[in-house]
Motif scaffolding. Structure first.
Motif: not given
Length: 338
Positions: A61, A86, A146, A168
């Motif tokens: 990320a 996420c 991500a 990501a």
């Protein structure tokens, strides 16, 4: 569905981050009861990336975010909104968004974590960021998606394991002058347990002796996913283009969720889109979940299909089910690293 009638927003840049480890179909077949040819024939996937020991989703990320901000020509102090998605974070708490802001040196209090939108999360994240950018003194938003599904899939499950890879993606959104930018959006949902990942509260209250105990791994009913995706996504794309007043032939490029290549081809055919206009990353990255539309947008930009004046469409569907589409007329070239 609604045409965007507020201050327009548009992506300035896209950055992606990938683990170093490449996992081929041949490697998967060392432990799965299938063949490399079957995987590629059914999914169009040849290889994907997996996080190695010592690598984290947060690392990916951060890398993608730094690339996106750098390519946008901005610094971290220019970021007013941070939206992070996420479905497979290392921690339920503390907030991935807060941890990422600390790593990056972003000081905004406008941090949003989107954790349960799965593969549709980038559409909802961009929509949310665009709404937050309506504040008078807020100008730039960073969206980071991500995912590390390799750590959430059963290593022995050939039905699920073959699809997913880790990645990501990040994009910087900015307010735009004039009427170019986000033209319209379409969002929808229909509850279903056919793609599921149990939370710790459910897992911890199970009886270990119960043979029907819930698995800690991602589960997916393939035929249901196919039916939902091939029904919902084409309708959503048609709705968003209609709301934007855009004809299908006027769209320069499509950045779709990269579930598998056969699904993408089917959706493109349903909408009447030449596959030359559809970005593909699933062949070498696999299904990277919420990050996958951003990998597709990155590929579009790299292929010259996300330049100033172009109309682009983003579409995705995720567990839940949740789906959505976005349509932009770009006031700027989307910038990516070569």
């Amino acid at each position: 569905m609604p045409r965007w009638q507020l201050t327009p927003t548009s992506p300035l840049s896209v950055g992606i981050a990938l683990p170093d480890r490449v996992v081929t179909n041949e490697e998967l077949c060392e432990t799965l009861n299938t063949s490399p040819g079957w995987i590629e024939r059914k999914t169009g996937i040849r290889e994907r990336r997996y996080l190695s020991d010592g690598e984290t989703i947060t690392d990916l990320a951060e890398e993608s975010a730094r690339k996106a901000v750098r390519q946008a020509g901005l610094s971290m102090r220019d970021i007013d909104v941070l939206v992070v998605t996420c479905s497979s974070p290392e921690w339920v708490m503390p907030s991935l968004g807060v941890l990422l802001a600390d790593r990056l040196g972003i000081e905004t209090p406008r941090i949003v974590d989107i954790t349960q939108h799965a593969c549709a999360s980038v559409v909802y994240a961009v929509y949310t960021a665009s709404c937050l950018l309506q504040e008078p003194d807020v100008h730039n938003a960073l969206v980071v998606c991500a995912e590390g599904p390799s750590r959430a899939t059963d290593p022995t499950d050939r039905v699920v394991r073959v699809f997913f890879g880790d990645a990501a993606g990040a994009t910087v959104l900015t307010k735009t002058p004039g009427s170019d930018g986000l033209l319209a959006y379409d969002l929808g949902n229909s509850p279903s347990p056919q793609v599921a990942l149990a939370g710790t509260a459910l897992l911890n209250r199970q009886d270990p002796a119960d043979e029907s105990a819930v698995t800690p791994y991602l589960t997916m009913d393939g035929p249901t996913v196919w039916q939902e995706a091939t029904t919902r996504v084409p309708k959503s794309l048609a709705a968003v283009l209609d709301a934007a007043g855009v004809e299908i032939e006027d769209v320069a490029g499509f950045a779709l969720h990269q579930a598998n290549l056969r699904l993408i081809e089917h959706i493109a055919g349903s909408v009447g889109v030449d596959m030359a206009k559809v970005a593909v990353t699933v062949d070498t990255l696999g299904n990277t979940g919420g990050a996958s539309p951003l990998t597709a947008l990155w590929r579009l930009a790299g292929n010259g299909r996300a330049a100033a004046g172009d109309v682009i469409a983003v579409g995705a569907i995720g567990a839940g089910f949740m789906w959505g589409s976005l349509c932009f007329r770009l006031p700027y070239d989307i910038r990516v690293e070569a």
